[in-house]
Design a protein around this motif. Structure first.
Motif, PDB file in Angstrom:
ATOM      1  N   ARG A  34      36.849 -87.598  87.203  1.00  0.00           N
ATOM      2  CA  ARG A  34      36.048 -87.116  88.337  1.00  0.00           C
ATOM      3  C   ARG A  34      34.990 -88.148  88.730  1.00  0.00           C
ATOM      4  N   LYS A  38      34.983 -90.105  92.285  1.00  0.00           N
ATOM      5  CA  LYS A  38      33.861 -89.921  93.206  1.00  0.00           C
ATOM      6  C   LYS A  38      33.178 -91.255  93.498  1.00  0.00           C
ATOM      7  N   TYR A  76      37.089 -83.451  96.410  1.00  0.00           N
ATOM      8  CA  TYR A  76      35.714 -83.738  96.008  1.00  0.00           C
ATOM      9  C   TYR A  76      34.716 -83.491  97.131  1.00  0.00           C
TER      10      TYR A  76
END
Length: 232
Positions: A34, A38, A76
């Motif tokens: 993640r 991101k 996201y």
């Protein structure tokens, strides 16, 4: 959640019945994925928004630049505006946080010198994010108007009290705090927002470490002397 994201973020298979250990490892791996994705999206978004502006940028182009499927980007960040806000929120946090910790008990010379250095070096390291913010303000802050009128205004009011208390103690001359902050922001962000001008005037293909150090020294000297702050 898209199939791509499910595959990428799925924790590893359980082995030897050690479900607790496997779950912990899977959770750690998922968190790393993640964070990495991101960061890729944010970096790509800075390039695209800086080059195309908010209106010209597309989520598809950001995804392409990040090397991720568009569906993963939307996992996201639900919208282009959400990505845009995240990019600006990040640079604002980096700009404001160093001065956020300043109190009336700090030494004005040290505090302002540290803040100026931090801001100049962020112009060196994150010029695209600075340009995105500048373009937003030039457009009349259509997306950030609420933030500027509430959060930023409150931050400036809070820090203004520190500057006034320094003046009350005789540690600096009385100056209008908001305008002093405007001066620091404008001079330090110049090396990001007007980098092409600086390079042309200084006859450089790229600004050098010496250029940034000279900028820090010059701005610091002018601000401290202008505020009547004695050093050394």
């Amino acid at each position: 959640m898209t199939e791509d994201v499910r595959r990428e973020e799925a924790p590893g298979e359980l082995q030897n019945g050690d479900s607790g250990s496997a779950n912990a490892k899977g959770s750690s791996k998922t968190g790393q994925i993640r964070a990495r994705n991101k960061a890729r999206i944010m970096s790509a978004a800075e390039e695209v928004f800086a080059g195309k502006g908010y209106d010209g940028a597309t989520t598809a182009e950001i995804a392409l630049k990040a090397g991720l499927p568009k569906a993963n980007v939307h996992y996201y960040f639900s919208t282009k505006e959400a990505i845009y806000r995240a990019v600006i929120d990040n640079i604002l946090d980096l700009w404001l946080e160093p001065f956020q910790r300043i109190t009336e008990d700090d030494d004005p010379a040290e505090a302002l010198s540290m803040y100026i250095r931090t801001k100049v070096m962020l112009s060196r390291d994150r010029p695209l994010a600075s340009r995105i913010y500048a373009n937003e303000i030039i457009r009349g802050a259509p997306i950030l108007a609420d933030y500027l009128g509430k959060d930023l205004r409150e931050w400036v009011a809070e820090k203004s009290e520190v500057l006034r208390k320094w003046a009350d103690k005789g540690l600096m001359d009385p100056v209008e705090p908001a305008h002093l902050l405007f001066l620091i922001w404008a001079s330090t962000q110049h090396y990001a927002d007007f980098q092409a001008q600086a390079k042309a005037v200084l006859h450089h293909r790229d600004l050098t470490e010496d250029d940034f150090e000279t900028a820090v020294e010059t701005i610091t000297r002018v601000v401290l002397k202008g505020c009547g702050i004695k050093t050394g």
